[in-house]
Structure formats: C-alpha cells, structure tokens
Motif scaffolding. Structure first.
Motif, PDB file in Angstrom:
ATOM      1  N   ALA A   2      -2.942   4.756 -14.750  1.00 23.73           N
ATOM      2  CA  ALA A   2      -3.396   3.715 -13.626  1.00 23.73           C
ATOM      3  C   ALA A   2      -3.239   2.328 -14.226  1.00 23.73           C
ATOM      4  N   ARG A  40       2.956   6.755  -5.530  1.00 26.42           N
ATOM      5  CA  ARG A  40       2.603   7.203  -6.786  1.00 26.42           C
ATOM      6  C   ARG A  40       1.233   7.551  -6.579  1.00 26.42           C
ATOM      7  N   TYR A  47      -1.444  -0.672 -13.303  1.00 21.02           N
ATOM      8  CA  TYR A  47      -1.862  -2.319 -13.189  1.00 21.02           C
ATOM      9  C   TYR A  47      -1.948  -2.803 -13.948  1.00 21.02           C
ATOM     10  N   LEU A 105      -5.742   3.194  -7.064  1.00 14.68           N
ATOM     11  CA  LEU A 105      -4.667   4.576  -7.336  1.00 14.68           C
ATOM     12  C   LEU A 105      -5.430   5.669  -7.951  1.00 14.68           C
ATOM     13  N   ARG A 165      -7.162  -2.524  -8.807  1.00 16.64           N
ATOM     14  CA  ARG A 165      -6.045  -1.908  -7.701  1.00 16.64           C
ATOM     15  C   ARG A 165      -5.832  -0.685  -8.646  1.00 16.64           C
ATOM     16  N   SER A 218       0.965  -1.012   0.566  1.00 17.73           N
ATOM     17  CA  SER A 218       0.198   0.075  -0.224  1.00 17.73           C
ATOM     18  C   SER A 218       0.985   1.238  -0.253  1.00 17.73           C
ATOM     19  N   LEU A 234       1.957   2.257  -3.523  1.00 15.84           N
ATOM     20  CA  LEU A 234       0.767   2.988  -4.376  1.00 15.84           C
ATOM     21  C   LEU A 234       0.264   4.153  -3.753  1.00 15.84           C
TER      22      LEU A 234
END
Length: 147
Positions: free
Chosen positions: A53, A27, A57, A67, A63, A21, A24
């Motif tokens: 994103a 980012r 991913y 994001l 995910r 996490s 993420l």
C-alpha cells in the motif's frame, strides 16, 4: 482518536469521499483474494500489505491506510460470511476487470509474488497450491484484458 474517527468516516463513505474509489476497491479485492486464500491474514501478509500500500500510494499515506483497511473489510466479510463469499469475490474481480480494462493494469505479478512468499513460509501445501491457482487466475485475467 480524531485520526481513527476520520478513518472510520472515510471507510463508511469511501465511494463519495475518496477519489477513484473503484480503483482502490479493485486493488483491495485482488489483495484480499491473495491473503484470504487460507482463511487468515498472517503477520507476514499484514506487513507486506502495508508495504504494498505504501509503495502504491507513496505520496498519500491516508489512501495507503484505506487500502489496507479495505482489504481487512473484505477479508472479514468473507470469513464471517457477511454478504461476500470467496467465490463471489473471484466473480466480482473477473467482471470488473472485463468491464474496466484499465483495472487489469493493477494486477501486478511482483505484488502477488510478495504475498505468495508469505504463504510459502506460513501455509500448508494445500493453501500454497490454492493461492498459486488464484495467482495464475489473476495473471490470466490480466493477459485476457490485454488482448
């Protein structure tokens, strides 16, 4: 409805429920710095966020959505002065990048440029210059980490 509920639960407990996490969130902080430079997220920036994103991913749609949601969460905290200011976010990004060197690899020039193109299309000159400085700061931060 179940999908929305699931997304909200994951957002609330992402630190526990989401693998890596912190990565993420780092980012999301970088992307938030870029899209919040003028105080709003334009249609172009929203579209680019989703594409970024999805490219990061590509194998995990959930995910990627998280994001984008996290970027909006940070953006709203800054805009509504809800425990996070723009300067504070800059300091957090610098601190985390220096503490966890692998985070610097997440600063990608092409990604930053995609978001900057949106600002060039939609923003005024001051906003464009400000975002350019944020981009330069992030790239300099990345260079410092590689030393």
């Amino acid at each position: 409805m179940f999908h929305t509920l699931k997304r909200n639960v994951i957002k609330m407990f992402r630190e526990v429920l989401v693998y890596h996490s912190k990565s993420l969130e780092f980012r999301a902080k970088i992307l938030t710095l870029m899209v919040t430079a003028n105080g709003k997220i334009s249609q172009c920036e929203h579209k680019q966020l989703e594409e970024i994103a999805d490219s990061i991913y590509s194998d995990d749609k959930q995910r990627a959505e998280l994001l984008v949601d996290t970027v909006y969460e940070y953006h709203n905290k800054i805009i509504h002065d809800n425990g996070l200011g723009y300067q504070h976010l800059i300091q957090l990004v610098a601190k985390e990048a220096k503490e966890v060197k692998r985070f610097c690899k997440k600063i990608d020039k092409q990604t930053l440029e995609l978001l900057h193109k949106c600002m060039i299309e939609d923003g005024n000159e001051e906003d464009i210059i400000f975002q350019q400085r944020i981009m330069e700061f992030l790239l300099e931060l990345k260079n410092e980490c590689s030393l």
